[in-house]
Design a protein around this motif. Structure first.
Motif, PDB file in Angstrom:
ATOM      1  N   GLY B 277       0.832  -1.213   0.000  1.00 59.30           N
ATOM      2  CA  GLY B 277       0.000   0.000   0.000  1.00 59.30           C
ATOM      3  C   GLY B 277       0.859   1.251   0.000  1.00 59.30           C
ATOM      4  N   LYS B 278       1.904   1.229   0.822  1.00 64.02           N
ATOM      5  CA  LYS B 278       2.787   2.391   0.904  1.00 64.02           C
ATOM      6  C   LYS B 278       3.539   2.571  -0.420  1.00 64.02           C
ATOM      7  N   ALA B 279       3.923   1.459  -1.039  1.00 64.47           N
ATOM      8  CA  ALA B 279       4.616   1.541  -2.335  1.00 64.47           C
ATOM      9  C   ALA B 279       3.712   2.190  -3.382  1.00 64.47           C
ATOM     10  N   ILE B 280       2.432   1.838  -3.350  1.00 69.92           N
ATOM     11  CA  ILE B 280       1.484   2.439  -4.302  1.00 69.92           C
ATOM     12  C   ILE B 280       1.366   3.946  -4.052  1.00 69.92           C
ATOM     13  N   ASP B 281       1.249   4.327  -2.771  1.00 68.04           N
ATOM     14  CA  ASP B 281       1.194   5.771  -2.441  1.00 68.04           C
ATOM     15  C   ASP B 281       2.412   6.483  -3.008  1.00 68.04           C
ATOM     16  N   TYR B 282       3.548   5.838  -2.804  1.00 69.87           N
ATOM     17  CA  TYR B 282       4.816   6.460  -3.204  1.00 69.87           C
ATOM     18  C   TYR B 282       4.888   6.604  -4.732  1.00 69.87           C
ATOM     19  N   LEU B 283       4.528   5.522  -5.444  1.00 72.53           N
ATOM     20  CA  LEU B 283       4.551   5.574  -6.918  1.00 72.53           C
ATOM     21  C   LEU B 283       3.594   6.650  -7.427  1.00 72.53           C
ATOM     22  N   GLU B 284       2.435   6.731  -6.792  1.00 67.68           N
ATOM     23  CA  GLU B 284       1.445   7.729  -7.238  1.00 67.68           C
ATOM     24  C   GLU B 284       1.922   9.145  -6.960  1.00 67.68           C
ATOM     25  N   SER B 285       2.714   9.299  -5.894  1.00 67.80           N
ATOM     26  CA  SER B 285       3.215  10.646  -5.599  1.00 67.80           C
ATOM     27  C   SER B 285       4.210  11.103  -6.676  1.00 67.80           C
ATOM     28  N   ILE B 286       4.878  10.160  -7.296  1.00 63.85           N
ATOM     29  CA  ILE B 286       5.773  10.536  -8.406  1.00 63.85           C
ATOM     30  C   ILE B 286       4.952  10.663  -9.691  1.00 63.85           C
ATOM     31  N   GLY B 287       4.001   9.750  -9.866  1.00 69.37           N
ATOM     32  CA  GLY B 287       3.177   9.746 -11.082  1.00 69.37           C
ATOM     33  C   GLY B 287       3.670   8.699 -12.056  1.00 69.37           C
ATOM     34  N   MET B 288       2.808   7.761 -12.416  1.00 68.49           N
ATOM     35  CA  MET B 288       3.219   6.661 -13.297  1.00 68.49           C
ATOM     36  C   MET B 288       3.635   7.177 -14.673  1.00 68.49           C
ATOM     37  N   ASP B 289       2.969   8.218 -15.160  1.00 68.59           N
ATOM     38  CA  ASP B 289       3.349   8.754 -16.467  1.00 68.59           C
ATOM     39  C   ASP B 289       4.750   9.376 -16.421  1.00 68.59           C
ATOM     40  N   ASN B 290       5.057  10.028 -15.293  1.00 64.81           N
ATOM     41  CA  ASN B 290       6.406  10.593 -15.143  1.00 64.81           C
ATOM     42  C   ASN B 290       7.450   9.486 -15.124  1.00 64.81           C
ATOM     43  N   ILE B 291       7.119   8.393 -14.439  1.00 65.55           N
ATOM     44  CA  ILE B 291       8.058   7.273 -14.346  1.00 65.55           C
ATOM     45  C   ILE B 291       8.321   6.685 -15.734  1.00 65.55           C
ATOM     46  N   SER B 292       7.255   6.433 -16.501  1.00 67.39           N
ATOM     47  CA  SER B 292       7.500   5.796 -17.808  1.00 67.39           C
ATOM     48  C   SER B 292       8.226   6.745 -18.762  1.00 67.39           C
ATOM     49  N   ALA B 293       7.930   8.032 -18.691  1.00 67.42           N
ATOM     50  CA  ALA B 293       8.623   8.980 -19.577  1.00 67.42           C
ATOM     51  C   ALA B 293      10.113   9.048 -19.207  1.00 67.42           C
ATOM     52  N   TYR B 294      10.398   9.073 -17.916  1.00 69.69           N
ATOM     53  CA  TYR B 294      11.786   9.153 -17.454  1.00 69.69           C
ATOM     54  C   TYR B 294      12.570   7.913 -17.896  1.00 69.69           C
ATOM     55  N   GLU B 295      11.943   6.756 -17.740  1.00 70.03           N
ATOM     56  CA  GLU B 295      12.639   5.506 -18.085  1.00 70.03           C
ATOM     57  C   GLU B 295      12.872   5.389 -19.594  1.00 70.03           C
ATOM     58  N   LYS B 296      11.922   5.872 -20.345  1.00 65.95           N
ATOM     59  CA  LYS B 296      12.061   5.822 -21.807  1.00 65.95           C
ATOM     60  C   LYS B 296      13.264   6.659 -22.241  1.00 65.95           C
ATOM     61  N   ASP B 297      13.377   7.819 -21.636  1.00 63.30           N
ATOM     62  CA  ASP B 297      14.482   8.724 -21.938  1.00 63.30           C
ATOM     63  C   ASP B 297      15.827   8.089 -21.529  1.00 63.30           C
ATOM     64  N   LEU B 298      15.819   7.475 -20.342  1.00 63.13           N
ATOM     65  CA  LEU B 298      17.034   6.850 -19.820  1.00 63.13           C
ATOM     66  C   LEU B 298      17.474   5.673 -20.701  1.00 63.13           C
ATOM     67  N   LYS B 299      16.494   4.904 -21.159  1.00 64.52           N
ATOM     68  CA  LYS B 299      16.794   3.767 -22.031  1.00 64.52           C
ATOM     69  C   LYS B 299      17.433   4.258 -23.339  1.00 64.52           C
ATOM     70  N   LYS B 300      16.877   5.332 -23.902  1.00 62.93           N
ATOM     71  CA  LYS B 300      17.432   5.896 -25.147  1.00 62.93           C
ATOM     72  C   LYS B 300      18.886   6.288 -24.944  1.00 62.93           C
ATOM     73  N   TYR B 301      19.144   6.915 -23.805  1.00 64.94           N
ATOM     74  CA  TYR B 301      20.506   7.356 -23.485  1.00 64.94           C
ATOM     75  C   TYR B 301      21.432   6.144 -23.373  1.00 64.94           C
ATOM     76  N   LEU B 302      20.958   5.119 -22.681  1.00 61.78           N
ATOM     77  CA  LEU B 302      21.748   3.891 -22.502  1.00 61.78           C
ATOM     78  C   LEU B 302      22.083   3.262 -23.857  1.00 61.78           C
ATOM     79  N   VAL B 303      21.069   3.163 -24.718  1.00 65.86           N
ATOM     80  CA  VAL B 303      21.283   2.547 -26.039  1.00 65.86           C
ATOM     81  C   VAL B 303      22.284   3.386 -26.840  1.00 65.86           C
ATOM     82  N   SER B 304      22.110   4.721 -26.812  1.00 65.24           N
ATOM     83  CA  SER B 304      23.000   5.568 -27.613  1.00 65.24           C
ATOM     84  C   SER B 304      24.451   5.423 -27.145  1.00 65.24           C
TER      85      SER B 304
END
Lengths: 113, 398
Positions: B277-304
């Protein structure tokens, strides 16, 4: 012939032995495994060619004793001594013992047949 | 981002194995310690204060899950021990009765063992046909191939929303719509997707969804099985005993509780559910859309960065999630992982529980990086520097 999959990691080795008149006359191996498994297999197989099954068993046991930090005869191991510090990385012991485990399987098969 | 919330990241360690399990933020650990220290009572049966508090906290998490995955009611949320447990409940508690001889189940060869083995096992006792939808040359699943694979015998499509080796983000919404149109049940393995992107079971017409807490900042031993109410009503419990029965006598007269308690026999891991439950609160406080956008960007950087190195083979550089499979040319993946460990970089080597994928990729073992929002470009730079000097790899590992 026998195959061993290292259950704690991803090593996978096949070993084939050719035995004539009780002597190992040829040996080869194939598979995908880490540097320790493949190199140990390579050296061990070279060592057992020309030996009888019993002589090979004795060598393998001596080698296993070294890996497991038990008493062993240094002289008989020759270059296999390069693995004498594997015990410092306990999670790699299984890698070093993979060829022994596989050859034991072959001997067991022969004994049972 | 949010690295300060993860005490372990203060150590000199780069954690790139989030597909296996995630790190835990301090707030999740504290919530569990608080339960075990201050109100460690059993749920649903005590008339005293700390039991009521524990029951409340436990049921509140169920409501959080409802909102988090956009379900409609708490009756659709069953706590399990994890994704594997959830899949087994679906296959042996529901599909075993629901499916008939000749019915077809569509999977892919990129699925995790927990979405293959229960089906394979069921197919030994029931004449169902498991069919693998072909993947494209990047080992990804395309909607067109799903459409082509469907026949009038297709009863179930069971897929990971994001696969754990290839990391392709599947067109779940489109497949869900297709299933609705054709009357096919849609089972989604959310182990790799729920921690990383927004999940909406209603919008995507998901009939069953399973995921694990430990890959989304929560503890081990807890997961979620979501099912549309009409299907969960028909799901036979696989475990019988305490907590799930209303009444029984020695003659065999038994009445089971209503959903979801009927499917949660035994004392559940209460503190761990509270941690989820606390993990869900925490993830929601960051925002799932923010998380996926950040990871997508990071993955691109890693690949490059990796593409600049001619010693590296990349297997899935096009996929959008934070999962990347690679090898150093000529080096066994486990040797690479051991080398990286020497520099406190955690990656996974092996076939990553997707053992059928080797038939497609023609390669058995890879190293896998799986990112999360607390990974950074600086960590990637450090990782690249270590790879650059990997010509002394054997000196380090032997």
């Amino acid at each position: 012939m026998a195959n061993t999959n290292n259950e704690s990691c991803i090593d996978n080795i096949d070993i084939e032995l050719k035995i004539e008149d009780g002597k190992i006359v040829d040996a080869n191996f194939d598979g995908e495994a880490c540097a320790i498994s493949t190199s140990a297999t390579s050296i061990l197989l070279q060592k057992i060619i020309g030996k009888t099954k019993e002589e090979a068993k004795e060598l393998l046991q001596n080698y296993a004793n070294m890996i497991e930090e038990e008493e062993y005869d240094k002289e008989k191991l020759e270059e296999l001594i390069v693995y004498d510090e594997i015990y410092l990385q306990p999670n790699r012991k299984k890698c070093a013992l993979l060829p022994k485990e596989t050859i034991d399987k072959i001997f067991k098969k022969i004994d049972e047949s | 981002m949010n690295r300060e919330n993860f005490p372990i990241l203060k150590e000199n360690m780069i954690y790139f194995d989030n597909g296996a399990t995630s790190l835990k933020p301090e707030c999740v650990i504290k919530a569990m310690v608080d339960y075990y220290r201050n109100y460690p009572a059993n749920i649903h049966r005590g008339d005293y204060e700390i039991s009521l508090k524990a029951s409340d906290a436990y049921e509140q998490v169920r409501n959080k899950v409802v909102k988090f995955i956009h379900a409609t009611s708490h009756e659709e949320i069953v706590f399990t021990s994890g994704t594997t447990d959830g899949m087994n409940k679906i296959v042996f508690g529901f599909m075993k009765d629901y499916l008939n001889d000749g019915d077809e189940i569509l999977l892919t060869k990129a699925e995790h063992a927990s979405n293959v083995l229960p089906w394979l096992e069921l197919s030994r006792t029931k004449k169902i046909n498991l069919k693998y939808i072909p993947l494209n040359d990047q080992y990804e699943l395309e909607l067109e191939k799903v459409k082509e694979a469907i026949t009038d015998k297709t009863k179930v499509i069971s897929l990971a929303a994001i696969t754990n080796v290839v990391g392709d983000i599947r067109p779940i919404h489109e497949i869900g719509m297709l299933c609705q149109e054709k009357g096919i049940l849609f089972v989604v393995d959310g182990a790799q997707s729920v921690p990383h992107q927004k999940t909406d079971v209603q919008k995507d017409n998901i009939d069953f969804l399973v995921f694990s807490a430990h890959k989304m900042l929560g503890p081990n031993g807890v997961g979620v099985l979501y099912g549309k109410k009409k299907y969960l009503e028909a799901l036979r419990p696989l475990e019988y005993g305490g907590g799930m029965n209303q009444s029984f006598d020695s003659d065999g007269q038994v009445e089971y509780k209503s959903l979801p308690t009927r499917l949660e026999a035994g004392t559940p891991p209460i503190g761990e559910v509270i941690g989820l439950g606390k993990a869900i609160d925490y993830l929601e406080s960051i925002g799932m859309d923010n998380i996926s956008a950040y990871e997508k960007d990071l993955k691109k950087y890693l690949v490059s960065k990796l593409e600049e190195l001619d010693t590296i083979i990349l297997y899935n550089k096009k996929s959008d999630s934070g999962v990347l499979a690679f090898n150093i040319k000529g080096i066994f993946s486990q040797d690479t992982a051991i080398y990286l460990d020497h520099y406190h970089i955690c990656v996974r080597a092996g076939n990553h529980c997707a053992k059928a994928l080797k038939e497609e990729m023609n390669i058995k073992n890879t190293c896998r990086i799986s990112l999360y929002f607390y990974n950074t470009k600086e960590e990637i730079d450090r990782f690249i520097e270590v790879l650059k000097k990997s010509n002394d790899l054997y000196k380090i590992i032997l």
